[in-house]
Design a protein around this motif. Structure first.
Motif, mmCIF file in Angstrom:
data_model
loop_
_atom_site.group_PDB
_atom_site.id
_atom_site.type_symbol
_atom_site.label_atom_id
_atom_site.label_comp_id
_atom_site.label_asym_id
_atom_site.label_seq_id
_atom_site.Cartn_x
_atom_site.Cartn_y
_atom_site.Cartn_z
ATOM 1 N N VAL A 106 0.841 -1.210 0.000
ATOM 2 C CA VAL A 106 0.000 0.000 0.000
ATOM 3 C C VAL A 106 0.872 1.254 0.000
ATOM 4 C CG1 VAL A 106 -1.624 1.363 1.368
ATOM 5 C CG2 VAL A 106 -2.002 -1.093 1.062
ATOM 6 N N ILE A 107 1.903 1.271 0.857
ATOM 7 C CA ILE A 107 2.783 2.440 0.914
ATOM 8 C C ILE A 107 3.494 2.655 -0.416
ATOM 9 C CG2 ILE A 107 4.902 3.348 1.950
ATOM 10 C CD1 ILE A 107 4.044 2.036 4.581
ATOM 11 N N VAL A 108 4.020 1.568 -0.979
ATOM 12 C CA VAL A 108 4.794 1.685 -2.221
ATOM 13 C C VAL A 108 3.929 2.167 -3.375
ATOM 14 C CG1 VAL A 108 5.977 0.335 -4.010
ATOM 15 C CG2 VAL A 108 6.590 0.045 -1.602
ATOM 16 N N TRP A 109 2.802 1.509 -3.594
ATOM 17 C CA TRP A 109 2.009 1.832 -4.781
ATOM 18 C C TRP A 109 1.263 3.151 -4.637
ATOM 19 C CZ3 TRP A 109 3.537 -0.388 -8.933
ATOM 20 C CH2 TRP A 109 4.166 -1.632 -8.844
ATOM 21 N N THR A 110 0.894 3.518 -3.415
ATOM 22 C CA THR A 110 0.309 4.840 -3.193
ATOM 23 C C THR A 110 1.348 5.926 -3.449
ATOM 24 O OG1 THR A 110 -1.231 3.962 -1.546
ATOM 25 C CG2 THR A 110 -0.841 6.344 -1.535
ATOM 26 N N SER A 111 2.563 5.694 -2.961
ATOM 27 C CA SER A 111 3.634 6.674 -3.142
ATOM 28 C C SER A 111 4.002 6.830 -4.606
ATOM 29 C CB SER A 111 4.867 6.257 -2.335
ATOM 30 O OG SER A 111 4.574 6.198 -0.957
ATOM 31 N N LYS A 112 4.036 5.727 -5.349
ATOM 32 C CA LYS A 112 4.329 5.810 -6.778
ATOM 33 C C LYS A 112 3.328 6.743 -7.476
ATOM 34 C CE LYS A 112 6.625 1.368 -7.708
ATOM 35 N NZ LYS A 112 7.749 1.843 -8.527
ATOM 36 N N ALA A 113 2.061 6.563 -7.141
ATOM 37 C CA ALA A 113 1.030 7.391 -7.768
ATOM 38 C C ALA A 113 1.150 8.853 -7.351
ATOM 39 C CB ALA A 113 -0.349 6.853 -7.406
ATOM 40 N N LEU A 114 1.484 9.106 -6.100
ATOM 41 C CA LEU A 114 1.566 10.476 -5.606
ATOM 42 C C LEU A 114 2.815 11.194 -6.116
ATOM 43 C CD1 LEU A 114 0.450 9.982 -1.883
ATOM 44 C CD2 LEU A 114 -0.855 11.063 -3.711
ATOM 45 N N TYR A 115 3.933 10.499 -6.147
ATOM 46 C CA TYR A 115 5.194 11.145 -6.540
ATOM 47 C C TYR A 115 5.355 11.228 -8.055
ATOM 48 C CZ TYR A 115 7.113 11.498 -1.830
ATOM 49 O OH TYR A 115 7.341 11.861 -0.525
ATOM 50 N N ASP A 116 4.845 10.237 -8.770
ATOM 51 C CA ASP A 116 4.863 10.259 -10.230
ATOM 52 C C ASP A 116 6.267 10.569 -10.779
ATOM 53 O OD1 ASP A 116 3.721 10.040 -12.759
ATOM 54 O OD2 ASP A 116 3.233 12.179 -12.859
ATOM 55 N N ARG A 117 7.263 9.900 -10.237
ATOM 56 C CA ARG A 117 8.647 10.181 -10.623
ATOM 57 C C ARG A 117 9.033 9.386 -11.873
ATOM 58 N NH1 ARG A 117 14.266 9.270 -7.107
ATOM 59 N NH2 ARG A 117 15.349 11.078 -7.982
ATOM 60 N N PRO A 118 9.619 10.033 -12.860
ATOM 61 C CA PRO A 118 10.029 9.313 -14.068
ATOM 62 C C PRO A 118 11.168 8.328 -13.793
ATOM 63 C CG PRO A 118 9.922 11.683 -14.456
ATOM 64 C CD PRO A 118 9.838 11.485 -12.983
ATOM 65 N N ARG A 119 11.221 7.285 -14.603
ATOM 66 C CA ARG A 119 12.303 6.305 -14.510
ATOM 67 C C ARG A 119 13.599 6.889 -15.078
ATOM 68 N NH1 ARG A 119 11.114 0.949 -12.263
ATOM 69 N NH2 ARG A 119 8.840 0.784 -12.302
ATOM 70 N N PRO A 120 14.743 6.291 -14.699
ATOM 71 C CA PRO A 120 16.010 6.705 -15.316
ATOM 72 C C PRO A 120 16.017 6.385 -16.812
ATOM 73 C CG PRO A 120 16.380 5.417 -13.314
ATOM 74 C CD PRO A 120 14.930 5.290 -13.642
ATOM 75 N N PRO A 121 16.847 7.066 -17.576
ATOM 76 C CA PRO A 121 16.918 6.771 -19.013
ATOM 77 C C PRO A 121 17.743 5.516 -19.293
ATOM 78 C CG PRO A 121 18.471 8.510 -18.430
ATOM 79 C CD PRO A 121 17.672 8.216 -17.184
ATOM 80 N N ASP A 122 17.510 4.953 -20.455
ATOM 81 C CA ASP A 122 18.329 3.849 -20.972
ATOM 82 C C ASP A 122 18.346 2.623 -20.068
ATOM 83 O OD1 ASP A 122 19.012 5.528 -23.125
ATOM 84 O OD2 ASP A 122 20.695 6.360 -21.993
ATOM 85 N N ALA A 123 17.200 2.252 -19.546
ATOM 86 C CA ALA A 123 17.125 1.046 -18.714
ATOM 87 C C ALA A 123 17.443 -0.191 -19.544
ATOM 88 C CB ALA A 123 15.742 0.925 -18.097
ATOM 89 N N LEU A 124 18.042 -1.185 -18.908
ATOM 90 C CA LEU A 124 18.400 -2.422 -19.587
ATOM 91 C C LEU A 124 17.253 -3.424 -19.621
ATOM 92 C CD1 LEU A 124 22.008 -2.962 -18.186
ATOM 93 C CD2 LEU A 124 21.301 -1.841 -20.312
ATOM 94 N N VAL A 125 16.143 -3.084 -18.977
ATOM 95 C CA VAL A 125 14.953 -3.934 -18.966
ATOM 96 C C VAL A 125 13.736 -3.047 -19.182
ATOM 97 C CG1 VAL A 125 15.897 -5.749 -17.477
ATOM 98 C CG2 VAL A 125 14.811 -3.740 -16.451
ATOM 99 N N SER A 126 12.648 -3.665 -19.596
ATOM 100 C CA SER A 126 11.413 -2.895 -19.748
ATOM 101 C C SER A 126 10.863 -2.549 -18.371
ATOM 102 C CB SER A 126 10.380 -3.699 -20.542
ATOM 103 O OG SER A 126 10.058 -4.899 -19.856
ATOM 104 N N THR A 127 10.354 -1.342 -18.223
ATOM 105 C CA THR A 127 9.805 -0.896 -16.944
ATOM 106 C C THR A 127 8.401 -0.333 -17.156
ATOM 107 O OG1 THR A 127 10.822 1.285 -17.230
ATOM 108 C CG2 THR A 127 12.069 -0.353 -15.980
ATOM 109 N N THR A 128 7.591 -0.463 -16.137
ATOM 110 C CA THR A 128 6.243 0.101 -16.169
ATOM 111 C C THR A 128 5.998 0.839 -14.863
ATOM 112 O OG1 THR A 128 5.286 -1.933 -15.269
ATOM 113 C CG2 THR A 128 5.341 -1.720 -17.668
#
Length: 222
Positions: free
Chosen positions: A108-130
């Motif tokens: 709950v803490i993690v997924w709520t925080s993801k939605a609230l912070y809306d922080r972009p991923r780093p560029p050039d990831a070596l794996v697909s991210t969502t």
């Protein structure tokens, strides 16, 4: 292992660790939330991103990708459910209450925080991210599950610290793999590990205290 046995041996030490971890959680969440502080943290995140690029090596990339698979919800959710079923089958209700509360609260803490912070991923990831980047779900799950397994399955003893050290090592390894794959910033994984570990210790303290009071009421009523 008796179900009425405590989850924690040295509770004052566990409380100190929990408070320290929650202090880290509050600090990192505040840093990412406040633009001025986030700007100060960006060079640190960039330094670790550059380090990941500079040290890229196929064997370690493959290892990090294997850890990524282990840490996905497709693997961890069935595993968490299986542990809960095992505890229920063994009538370890105290441990089951702790396990369910710690795992669910971390999610709950993690997924709520993801939605609230809306922080972009780093560029050039070596794996697909969502999804969003902050905090790292892989890191948080690794920490709460590893520490939780020690608390519910390893009896209190002088050598138990070795299991906690191994659990901490697993959480750090998972966190490092996420930065190495450039799927997360360094501050993402620090927050993730801190959240998972802090929640695990907090609920262990709460569940121990709640069951202590329940036992005391039972004795008083008897």
């Amino acid at each position: 292992m008796q179900d009425d046995a405590g989850l924690l041996g040295d509770r004052p030490a566990a409380l100190r660790w929990a408070l320290a971890l929650w202090a880290v959680v509050v600090a990192v969440f505040a840093i990412i939330a406040i633009p001025a502080l986030r700007d100060l943290a960006e060079p640190v995140d960039k330094w670790f991103w550059d380090l990941a690029v500079a040290t890229e090596w196929q064997p370690t990339v493959l290892l990090a990708k294997a850890l990524r698979i282990i840490g996905t919800g497709w693997v961890m959710v069935p595993f968490e459910i299986a542990v809960g079923v095992l505890l229920f089958a063994r009538h370890r209700m105290k441990r089951l209450a702790f396990w369910a509360a710690a795992v669910v609260t971390t999610d709950v803490i993690v997924w709520t925080s993801k939605a609230l912070y809306d922080r972009p991923r780093p560029p050039d990831a070596l794996v697909s991210t969502t999804g969003d980047s902050f905090p790292s779900a892989h890191s948080a799950t690794a920490a709460v599950v590893a520490i939780g397994l020690v608390l519910v399955f390893v009896s209190i003893s002088e050598g138990r610290w070795r299991w906690f050290a191994a659990a901490a090592g697993w959480g750090i390894l998972m966190a490092a793999s996420r930065v190495y794959l450039r799927a997360h910033w360094f501050t993402d994984v620090v927050a993730g590990v801190a959240v998972g570990a802090a929640v695990a210790l907090a609920f262990a303290l709460l569940v121990d205290r709640w069951f202590d009071k329940k036992t005391e009421r039972g004795k008083a009523g008897g």
